[in-house]
Design a protein around this motif. Structure first.
Motif, PDB file in Angstrom:
ATOM      1  N   ILE A  77      -2.605   7.365  -7.724  1.00  0.00           N
ATOM      2  CA  ILE A  77      -2.087   8.835  -7.467  1.00  0.00           C
ATOM      3  C   ILE A  77      -0.362   8.496  -7.126  1.00  0.00           C
ATOM      4  CG2 ILE A  77      -2.521   9.154  -5.560  1.00  0.00           C
ATOM      5  CD1 ILE A  77      -2.757  12.040  -6.531  1.00  0.00           C
ATOM      6  N   ALA A  78      -0.552   7.151  -6.310  1.00  0.00           N
ATOM      7  CA  ALA A  78       0.896   6.743  -6.020  1.00  0.00           C
ATOM      8  C   ALA A  78       1.215   5.606  -6.653  1.00  0.00           C
ATOM      9  CB  ALA A  78       0.302   5.786  -4.853  1.00  0.00           C
TER      10      ALA A  78
ATOM     11  N   ILE B 173      -8.773   9.977   0.412  1.00  0.00           N
ATOM     12  CA  ILE B 173      -7.876  10.717  -0.155  1.00  0.00           C
ATOM     13  C   ILE B 173      -7.888  12.297  -0.561  1.00  0.00           C
ATOM     14  CG2 ILE B 173      -6.798  11.199  -2.145  1.00  0.00           C
ATOM     15  CD1 ILE B 173      -5.283   8.544  -2.538  1.00  0.00           C
TER      16      ILE B 173
ATOM     17  N   SER C 151      -8.657   5.399  -5.970  1.00  0.00           N
ATOM     18  CA  SER C 151      -7.830   6.781  -6.187  1.00  0.00           C
ATOM     19  C   SER C 151      -7.127   7.275  -5.465  1.00  0.00           C
ATOM     20  CB  SER C 151      -8.818   7.604  -5.280  1.00  0.00           C
ATOM     21  OG  SER C 151      -8.664   7.630  -3.421  1.00  0.00           O
ATOM     22  N   LEU C 152      -6.147   5.989  -5.430  1.00  0.00           N
ATOM     23  CA  LEU C 152      -5.179   5.658  -4.472  1.00  0.00           C
ATOM     24  C   LEU C 152      -3.624   5.250  -5.853  1.00  0.00           C
ATOM     25  CD1 LEU C 152      -5.370   3.562  -1.645  1.00  0.00           C
ATOM     26  CD2 LEU C 152      -5.267   5.705  -2.227  1.00  0.00           C
TER      27      LEU C 152
ATOM     28  N   LEU D 103       1.428  -0.859  -3.971  1.00  0.00           N
ATOM     29  CA  LEU D 103       2.759  -0.273  -4.053  1.00  0.00           C
ATOM     30  C   LEU D 103       3.940  -1.371  -4.350  1.00  0.00           C
ATOM     31  CD1 LEU D 103       3.790   2.586  -1.263  1.00  0.00           C
ATOM     32  CD2 LEU D 103       3.644   2.804  -4.005  1.00  0.00           C
TER      33      LEU D 103
ATOM     34  N   LEU E 212       4.933   4.118   6.156  1.00  0.00           N
ATOM     35  CA  LEU E 212       5.004   3.865   4.479  1.00  0.00           C
ATOM     36  C   LEU E 212       5.756   4.505   3.636  1.00  0.00           C
ATOM     37  CD1 LEU E 212       3.954   1.320   2.354  1.00  0.00           C
ATOM     38  CD2 LEU E 212       2.129   2.849   1.970  1.00  0.00           C
TER      39      LEU E 212
ATOM     40  N   THR F  66      -2.165   5.152   6.218  1.00  0.00           N
ATOM     41  CA  THR F  66      -1.195   5.233   5.307  1.00  0.00           C
ATOM     42  C   THR F  66      -1.410   6.371   4.156  1.00  0.00           C
ATOM     43  OG1 THR F  66      -1.362   3.110   4.362  1.00  0.00           O
ATOM     44  CG2 THR F  66      -0.258   2.759   5.593  1.00  0.00           C
ATOM     45  N   LEU F  67      -2.700   6.430   4.285  1.00  0.00           N
ATOM     46  CA  LEU F  67      -2.770   7.041   3.202  1.00  0.00           C
ATOM     47  C   LEU F  67      -2.232   9.034   3.220  1.00  0.00           C
ATOM     48  CD1 LEU F  67      -6.459   6.552   2.089  1.00  0.00           C
ATOM     49  CD2 LEU F  67      -4.568   5.367   1.833  1.00  0.00           C
TER      50      LEU F  67
ATOM     51  N   PRO G  75     -13.321   8.835  -1.405  1.00  0.00           N
ATOM     52  CA  PRO G  75     -12.156   8.648  -0.918  1.00  0.00           C
ATOM     53  C   PRO G  75     -11.670   9.812   0.205  1.00  0.00           C
ATOM     54  CG  PRO G  75     -12.595   8.952  -3.186  1.00  0.00           C
ATOM     55  CD  PRO G  75     -13.401   9.804  -2.958  1.00  0.00           C
TER      56      PRO G  75
ATOM     57  N   ILE H  87      -0.142  10.885   0.750  1.00  0.00           N
ATOM     58  CA  ILE H  87      -0.651  10.984  -0.198  1.00  0.00           C
ATOM     59  C   ILE H  87       0.214  12.941   0.208  1.00  0.00           C
ATOM     60  CG2 ILE H  87      -2.177  11.135  -1.945  1.00  0.00           C
ATOM     61  CD1 ILE H  87      -1.733   8.413  -1.533  1.00  0.00           C
TER      62      ILE H  87
ATOM     63  N   ARG I 247       9.068   4.017   1.305  1.00  0.00           N
ATOM     64  CA  ARG I 247       9.402   4.425  -0.086  1.00  0.00           C
ATOM     65  C   ARG I 247      10.730   5.669  -0.017  1.00  0.00           C
ATOM     66  NH1 ARG I 247       4.776   6.062  -4.199  1.00  0.00           N
ATOM     67  NH2 ARG I 247       4.287   8.047  -3.158  1.00  0.00           N
TER      68      ARG I 247
ATOM     69  N   LEU J  41      -3.181   0.126   0.031  1.00  0.00           N
ATOM     70  CA  LEU J  41      -1.734   1.048  -0.676  1.00  0.00           C
ATOM     71  C   LEU J  41      -0.528   0.644  -0.646  1.00  0.00           C
ATOM     72  CD1 LEU J  41      -0.959   4.068  -1.672  1.00  0.00           C
ATOM     73  CD2 LEU J  41      -0.917   4.758   0.696  1.00  0.00           C
ATOM     74  N   LEU J  42      -0.496  -0.212   0.295  1.00  0.00           N
ATOM     75  CA  LEU J  42       0.609  -1.427   0.598  1.00  0.00           C
ATOM     76  C   LEU J  42       0.317  -2.124  -0.840  1.00  0.00           C
ATOM     77  CD1 LEU J  42       2.965  -1.488   1.811  1.00  0.00           C
ATOM     78  CD2 LEU J  42       2.212  -3.054   3.518  1.00  0.00           C
TER      79      LEU J  42
ATOM     80  N   TYR K  49       8.458  -3.140   1.672  1.00  0.00           N
ATOM     81  CA  TYR K  49       7.101  -3.703   1.910  1.00  0.00           C
ATOM     82  C   TYR K  49       6.597  -4.276   2.630  1.00  0.00           C
ATOM     83  CZ  TYR K  49       6.810   0.271  -1.656  1.00  0.00           C
ATOM     84  OH  TYR K  49       7.081   1.663  -2.634  1.00  0.00           O
TER      85      TYR K  49
END
Lengths: 368, 373
Positions: free
Chosen positions: A312-313, B215, A309-310, A113, B322, B311-312, B213, B315, B326, A109-110, B342
């Motif tokens: 979305i971020a 998420i 699926s990440l 981003l 994180l 980190t997820l 996943p 969401i 952000r 995810l990092l 980051y």
């Protein structure tokens, strides 16, 4: 067993009671209703008047798109890094080691981003891109995406495609014939180069004979943005690169382990038989290494697909962002949308597993 | 090699000692074999050197020499230098670590964190002093930590919605790691068991978890889980996330351990049976110690994966490190500093995960008893 059935019955009754309490019904009717939201990247025709179902299809296609290209780039990079990591060259293998260790140990995810931040903040505005992120006045790197020329086929281009298909078929049969000849007479032919030449050369020849029946739609700066050409949007670019880099670091380690798993005696035996290095690699080492590489490679492909699926971020509209995000918010159908998303991922996972298992069966050593 | 020394005749045993060949050892030899052994190696070396040269100096210049460490805002940064603006990280450091945990109570987080290492010590290193007694503390640690972090019994209560930053990552990661290992072992044993129904349940659970996943599971936790509870009950979001993360990683853990179980030769099971050991005895004494040893690299990899996956939670709106990073990007005073933020977070994860992978190498070499062929 009885406990499990009782548990399922219990949570189902709870769910029914809860839904009744909130005045919600369990139905998939909402799929036929208009979605009322826009999606910035669509592979099929879509507008805010389209149904939720169509929005879901757009999302699914976007997921598959980024997963497909991600798998390809990650595999290429992963094999390159894995082989360079084993290089006798100290400097190169150290550089690759640093890259692999850094990439592997940072959350995906990092990565997404970070790369998205770089694309959006470091690349220039479209207007400024005309000055410095400009490749031959045809390709532009901007913070609104990468704009490149798009080929537009004209009449007669189908002949070129036909020539390509013919060359592929020729290469297939030529390979079979060369193998039969090798088995019968022991004389090898440079199969790879001849097929390669046919597949590239024949379409090129037809293309030139027909007088280059292809024009390019070159992006132009109009107002604040470029128009025309082929656009890679920043969200897709960031997601694609991040997933590919991240996964390639894992694939590099898998490839390295696979090659190391082939014992040294195999190299020595093959050179004792007088085989040249290239044929040793092709016929002895790679087939044995692939046996070790393919199963973990499969799970990396699955991970890449699931990690997409990440999206979305950063606002890439994949299935989780369309059905599991906006549609869920608009309709309040948590249960139904989540079931759709979960079923989609399960199906994709099972399909990728099935394909890779089939491939794994094919390359497995036949033991007698 | 001097010709004179080799062509001249000497009596037996009278040959003068020759100097070592110049190019068979030493730095020149090393450079020749490792960097310039063939024309394509020369090419690769030059390419690598060019790559390092074009990446490292600008990066150092940006990150250290031209960077600004103390400033009041972005404009102040830009006035002082055109490199990275670490002043921002400096200002937000505490928030990245503790989230919104109340300022006067932060010593409790530090105490819990230090005690975590005290509790981990006897588990990780077998030369730890008074290992047996220290283990008792390790067992009690989860309750101590919960008391310290949540409060009550004499401490000011702190709601889980105030947890954030690295605190949240470490809570989710450590809980998931600790609980998923036993569940994973049970699932793996279930998958390998002779009872068809149990096996089927375990297989479908594992395959379901691995096919989806994280998420979507977190979405389920945040939106859907309450539907399956008795009407009127609801529980903490963090707790729901912890449950989902644990289930998720135990699915992966089960597969890793299954690999270890399959690698144990049949003879070990049969020998245990013929000794008259019951199922659990043979598992505990014969099979699992060997299977777990083989699966250590995989287990640690799962841990690393889980820690990165913490980190997820951003969401679904929890603010881990994180998420804090952000959220702080939205500050107009410090606009456009995403790279700095980051990169610092990346460094944090890199240190933790790299340390874990080094530990797994250490453990592997320690447990290597030479039985493997």
């Amino acid at each position: 067993m009885a406990l499990l059935i009782a548990f399922i019955a219990y949570i189902t009754s709870n769910a029914i009671a809860n839904l009744k309490l909130l005045g919600k019904t369990f139905s998939f009717d909402f799929l036929a209703m208009p979605a009322h939201y826009d999606i910035n990247q669509t592979l099929i025709e879509y507008s805010s008047k389209s149904t939720h179902f169509r929005a879901g299809v757009v999302g699914i296609l976007n997921t598959l798109l980024v997963a497909f290209w991600g798998v390809i780039l990650a595999t290429i990079l992963g094999f390159i890094f894995g082989i360079l990591r084993l290089s006798p060259n100290w400097l190169v293998s150290r550089i690759v080691y640093c890259f692999v260790e850094f990439t592997r140990n940072v959350p995906v995810l990092l990565h997404i981003l970070l790369i998205h931040g770089i694309v959006v903040h470091v690349l220039p505005q479209p207007r400024a891109a005309k000055e410095w992120a400009n490749f031959g006045d045809a390709m532009f790197f901007t913070n609104r995406g990468v704009f490149s020329p798009m080929p537009v086929p004209e009449a007669g281009f189908s002949w070129v495609i036909g020539a390509f298909v013919a060359a592929v078929i020729f290469a297939f049969f030529f390979r079979k014939w060369a193998k039969a000849r090798l088995d019968a007479t022991g004389k090898p032919l440079p199969v790879f180069w001849i097929s390669f030449g046919a597949i590239i050369g024949l379409p090129l020849l037809v293309y030139l004979v027909l007088g280059a029946p292809l024009t390019w739609n070159i992006p132009e700066l109009k107002g604040f943005n470029f128009r025309g050409g082929f656009v890679i949007r920043p969200e897709f670019l960031a997601l694609w690169l991040a997933l590919s880099f991240y996964t390639s670091a894992f694939i590099a380690e898998i490839v390295r382990a696979g090659i190391l798993a082939v014992s040294k005696g195999q190299w020595e035996a093959s050179s004792a038989l007088g085989m040249p290095r290239s044929r040793t690699l092709n016929l002895i080492i790679i087939p044995q290494a692939l046996r070790v590489i393919v199963p973990p490679l499969t799970s990396q492909y699955l991970n890449l697909t699931k990690n997409s699926s990440l999206a979305i971020a950063i606002g890439y509209m994949d299935i989780v962002a369309t059905v599991g995000g906006i549609t869920l918010m608009q309709t309040g159908k948590e249960m139904e949308t989540m079931i759709i998303v979960i079923l989609f991922y399960l199906t994709v996972s099972l399909c990728i597993s099935a394909i890779m298992n089939w491939y794994n069966q094919r390359i497995k050593l036949v033991e007698r | 090699m001097s010709d004179a020394a080799t062509t001249e005749r000497y009596e037996v045993g009278k040959h003068p000692e020759l100097p070592p060949p110049l190019l068979a050892s030493g730095p020149i030899y090393w450079v020749r074999t490792n960097l310039f052994s063939s024309w394509y190696n020369v090419f690769l070396t030059l390419l690598g050197a060019w790559f390092v040269w074009s990446i490292v100096p600008p990066l150092l210049e940006w990150g250290i020499f031209d960077a600004v460490f103390e400033a009041a805002d972005r404009a102040g940064c830009q006035a002082l230098g055109d490199g990275a603006c670490w002043a921002f990280i400096h200002e937000r450091f505490k928030i990245f670590i503790y989230g919104f945990y109340p300022e006067p109570e932060r010593w409790r987080v530090i105490v819990a964190f230090v005690l975590l290492f005290v509790a981990l010590g006897p588990l990780l290193f077998d030369k730890f002093p008074y290992r047996g007694k220290a283990m008792l503390f390790s067992l009690a640690y989860p309750f101590v930590a919960a008391w310290l972090l949540l409060g009550g019994f004499g401490l000011t209560p702190v709601g889980t919605d105030q947890f954030g930053g690295t605190l949240l990552n470490i809570i989710v990661g450590v809980t998931g790691i600790v609980i998923s290992l036993p569940i994973g072992i049970l699932l793996a044993l279930g998958r390998a068991s002779d009872m068809p129904v149990l096996r089927m349940i375990c297989v479908s659970f594992i395959e379901f978890i691995r096919g989806v996943p994280l998420i979507t599971l977190l979405f389920v936790a945040s939106t859907m889980l309450s539907y399956f509870l008795p009407p009127g009950t609801s529980f903490d979001l963090l707790l729901r996330v912890l449950i989902m993360v644990t289930l998720f990683s135990s699915g992966y853990m089960a597969e890793v351990i299954r690999g270890g179980l399959q690698a144990i030769p049949r003879g070990q099971y049969e020998a245990a049976d013929s000794m008259g050991l019951k199922y659990w005895q043979s598992m505990r004494l014969i099979v699992l110690p060997q299977a777990l040893k083989i699966s250590i690299p995989g287990i640690v990899n799962t841990f690393i994966g889980l820690f990165k996956d913490t980190t997820l939670v951003i969401i679904i709106g929890l603010l881990d490190i994180l998420g804090m990073g952000r959220a702080s990007l939205a500050d107009a005073k410090w606009a456009g500093l995403s790279t700095e933020v980051y990169l610092s977070i990346a460094l944090f994860f890199f240190l933790f995960c790299f340390a874990m992978s080094r530990y797994s190498l250490y453990l592997e070499s320690k447990l290597e008893t030479g039985h493997r062929n």
